[in-house]
Design a protein around this motif. Structure first.
Motif, short mmCIF file in Angstrom:
data_model
loop_
_atom_site.label_atom_id
_atom_site.label_comp_id
_atom_site.label_asym_id
_atom_site.label_seq_id
_atom_site.Cartn_x
_atom_site.Cartn_y
_atom_site.Cartn_z
N ALA A 3 22.93 105.38 9.49
CA ALA A 3 22.40 104.13 8.93
C ALA A 3 20.91 104.02 9.24
N THR A 4 20.19 103.39 8.35
CA THR A 4 18.77 103.15 8.57
C THR A 4 18.59 101.94 9.49
N GLY A 5 17.40 101.77 10.02
CA GLY A 5 17.10 100.61 10.83
C GLY A 5 17.33 99.33 10.08
N ARG A 6 16.98 99.33 8.81
CA ARG A 6 17.17 98.14 7.97
C ARG A 6 18.66 97.81 7.86
N GLN A 7 19.49 98.83 7.68
CA GLN A 7 20.93 98.60 7.57
C GLN A 7 21.52 98.11 8.89
N LEU A 8 21.06 98.67 9.99
CA LEU A 8 21.54 98.24 11.30
C LEU A 8 21.16 96.79 11.59
N LEU A 9 19.92 96.44 11.27
CA LEU A 9 19.46 95.07 11.48
C LEU A 9 20.25 94.10 10.60
N ALA A 10 20.47 94.47 9.35
CA ALA A 10 21.22 93.62 8.42
C ALA A 10 22.64 93.39 8.92
N ALA A 11 23.28 94.45 9.41
CA ALA A 11 24.65 94.33 9.92
C ALA A 11 24.69 93.43 11.16
N ALA A 12 23.70 93.57 12.04
CA ALA A 12 23.65 92.72 13.23
C ALA A 12 23.43 91.26 12.85
N MET A 13 22.54 91.02 11.89
CA MET A 13 22.31 89.66 11.40
C MET A 13 23.60 89.05 10.87
N ARG A 14 24.27 89.81 10.03
CA ARG A 14 25.50 89.31 9.41
C ARG A 14 26.55 89.02 10.48
N ARG A 15 26.71 89.92 11.44
CA ARG A 15 27.69 89.75 12.50
C ARG A 15 27.38 88.49 13.33
N GLU A 16 26.11 88.31 13.68
CA GLU A 16 25.72 87.14 14.47
C GLU A 16 25.90 85.85 13.67
N ARG A 17 25.55 85.89 12.38
CA ARG A 17 25.72 84.71 11.52
C ARG A 17 27.19 84.35 11.40
N GLU A 18 28.03 85.34 11.20
CA GLU A 18 29.46 85.09 11.07
C GLU A 18 30.06 84.60 12.39
N ALA A 19 29.54 85.07 13.52
CA ALA A 19 30.02 84.61 14.82
C ALA A 19 29.71 83.12 15.01
N LEU A 20 28.59 82.68 14.45
CA LEU A 20 28.23 81.26 14.50
C LEU A 20 28.96 80.45 13.43
N GLN A 21 29.66 81.15 12.55
CA GLN A 21 30.40 80.54 11.45
C GLN A 21 29.50 79.70 10.57
N ILE A 22 28.35 80.30 10.19
CA ILE A 22 27.43 79.63 9.27
C ILE A 22 27.22 80.51 8.05
N ARG A 55 11.94 84.40 13.07
CA ARG A 55 12.53 83.15 12.57
C ARG A 55 14.05 83.27 12.47
N ILE A 56 14.52 84.40 11.98
CA ILE A 56 15.96 84.62 11.83
C ILE A 56 16.63 84.68 13.19
N ALA A 57 16.04 85.43 14.12
CA ALA A 57 16.61 85.52 15.47
C ALA A 57 16.69 84.12 16.10
N GLY A 58 15.63 83.34 15.98
CA GLY A 58 15.65 81.98 16.51
C GLY A 58 16.74 81.13 15.88
N ALA A 59 16.92 81.30 14.58
CA ALA A 59 17.97 80.55 13.87
C ALA A 59 19.36 80.99 14.30
N LEU A 60 19.48 82.22 14.80
CA LEU A 60 20.75 82.73 15.31
C LEU A 60 20.92 82.43 16.80
N ASP A 61 19.94 81.74 17.37
CA ASP A 61 19.96 81.37 18.80
C ASP A 61 19.93 82.58 19.72
#
Length: 74
Positions: A3-22, A55-61
């Motif tokens: 996976a590319t860095g972009r794909q890894l970052l996207a997957a981490a974002m999605r996982r964190e967002r889903e963990a927050l249930q937003i 900004r995204i990281a901050g929004a994900l706490d």
């Protein structure tokens, strides 16, 4: 294929967002970004800049470092 860095970052974002249930829309609102931008970043159709990663990281706490660490764990 690795996976590319972009794909890894996207997957981490999605996982964190889903963990927050937003939704992508809620994440975008928290980050002060447009919902389609967040969607494009998660789908890897848009290259995200460091300011928006912050900004995204901050929004994900989490910190940028934590977001990158979680991306590396993919």
């Amino acid at each position: 294929m690795n996976a590319t860095g972009r794909q890894l970052l996207a997957a981490a974002m999605r996982r964190e967002r889903e963990a927050l249930q937003i939704s992508q829309e809620a994440l975008a609102h928290r980050a002060g970004l447009h919902r389609t931008y967040v969607s494009q970043v998660e789908r890897c159709t848009r290259n995200v800049g460091i300011d928006n990663i912050e900004r995204i990281a901050g929004a994900l706490d989490i910190s940028i470092a934590e977001l990158f660490d979680r991306a590396a764990d993919e």
